[in-house]
Write an enzyme that holds these catalytic residues in place. Structure first.
Site, PDB file in Angstrom:
ATOM      1  CG  ASP A  84      75.982  97.828   3.729  1.00  0.00           C
ATOM      2  OD1 ASP A  84      75.586  97.878   4.914  1.00  0.00           O
ATOM      3  OD2 ASP A  84      77.177  97.751   3.416  1.00  0.00           O
ATOM      4  CG  ASP A 106      76.338 105.067   7.990  1.00  0.00           C
ATOM      5  OD1 ASP A 106      76.374 105.631   9.101  1.00  0.00           O
ATOM      6  OD2 ASP A 106      77.366 104.751   7.361  1.00  0.00           O
ATOM      7  N   GLY A 207      83.298  95.517   7.993  1.00  0.00           N
ATOM      8  CA  GLY A 207      84.737  95.456   7.752  1.00  0.00           C
ATOM      9  C   GLY A 207      85.322  94.080   7.979  1.00  0.00           C
TER      10      GLY A 207
END
Length: 287
Positions: A84, A106, A207
């Protein structure tokens, strides 16, 4: 049971109109708790190891990833292992070598053009290695304090980004925020529905620890598929450790406080697994 791929879990959940929960794990106790919760709930789950977690372990990805992969292989329910929020190409390579089935790359801190260029290159390499790839268009609110809470993903830009990069899933900003310790976030469900209609790949909610149960269920109904959860486990873990040490400050054997911490994380993870799968369960106080 043999470990399964993130692609299989997300594809199956999407086809069924359900979500699949993905929990960020930092320690072996985190991973054990999530696997135990999935088995108790009879539901599939994704174990996630972030770049930050790897940094916590001295930059060595292999030990924690190996533990996660072995737990996935031993589980009685389908469990996938995912990297992640990776920003370094070397970690993508290390994850592939360690046996993960997917990675979230990311590049959201870069300009849109650079994000597209870098993500497309990483996705092409990852696909050649059989990895499923998630990306992010613009940072999710609260990530390192870089964005205002009102940041939102534009559906047209999201569609163009996924087409240009060839990624398999997209994390979108719809009102959630990383690292929330209270469950007060309200999501833009109309935007989720527009994103689902505009983007060909599955949507990912980051989130999610700060999102209440009813909002999570509605998010899945509106089009979210992969639901990332991290801080909720840490709240459960830390609360249990604090309670145990407050009750008996003389305790020095870590097993005496890690066991209740693991049990608390298991309860929280089980509840959230059922919420994301849109099953009903009573809410534990730690979740």
């Amino acid at each position: 049971m043999t470990a399964v791929s993130t692609a299989d879990l997300v594809t199956t959940a999407r086809a069924a109109g359900r979500g699949v929960a993905a929990f960020n794990v930092i320690t072996l106790e985190h991973a054990e708790a999530v696997a135990a919760a999935a088995e108790a709930a009879g539901l599939p789950v994704i174990l996630q190891v972030s770049e930050n977690a790897v940094a916590f372990h001295g930059g060595r990805a292999a030990p924690l990833l190996a533990a996660a992969v072995r737990l996935a292989e031993a589980a009685a329910v389908p469990v996938a292992v995912h990297l992640d929020h990776v920003t370094g190409e070397d970690l993508v390579h290390a994850g592939a070598a360690a046996g993960v089935s997917s990675v979230m790359y990311d590049a959201s801190a870069l300009s849109y053009e650079e994000n597209v260029r870098v993500t497309a290159r990483i996705a092409a390499w990852a696909h050649s290695e059989g990895l499923w790839v998630e990306a992010e268009l613009g940072a999710i609110g609260g990530k390192d304090g870089a964005h205002a809470p009102g940041v939102r993903t534009d559906p047209a830009e999201a569609a163009a980004f996924t087409a240009a990069t060839g990624v398999d899933a997209l994390a979108v900003a719809v009102g959630s925020s990383h690292a929330m310790t209270t469950r007060t976030a309200r999501l833009d469900h109309a935007l989720i529905a527009r994103l689902r209609a505009s983007v060909a790949v599955p949507l990912v909610l980051h989130g999610s620890s700060g999102v209440p149960d009813d909002e999570l269920r509605l998010a899945v109904a509106s089009g979210m598929v992969k639901v990332n959860i991290g801080t909720a486990l840490n709240v459960a873990f830390t609360s249990a450790v604090r309670d145990r040490l407050d009750a008996d400050p003389a305790v020095v054997d870590p097993r005496r406080y890690l066991r209740p911490a693991r049990e608390a994380m298991t309860a929280t993870a089980r509840h959230l697994l059922q919420v994301v799968s849109r099953e009903v369960s009573p809410s534990p106080s730690a979740s």
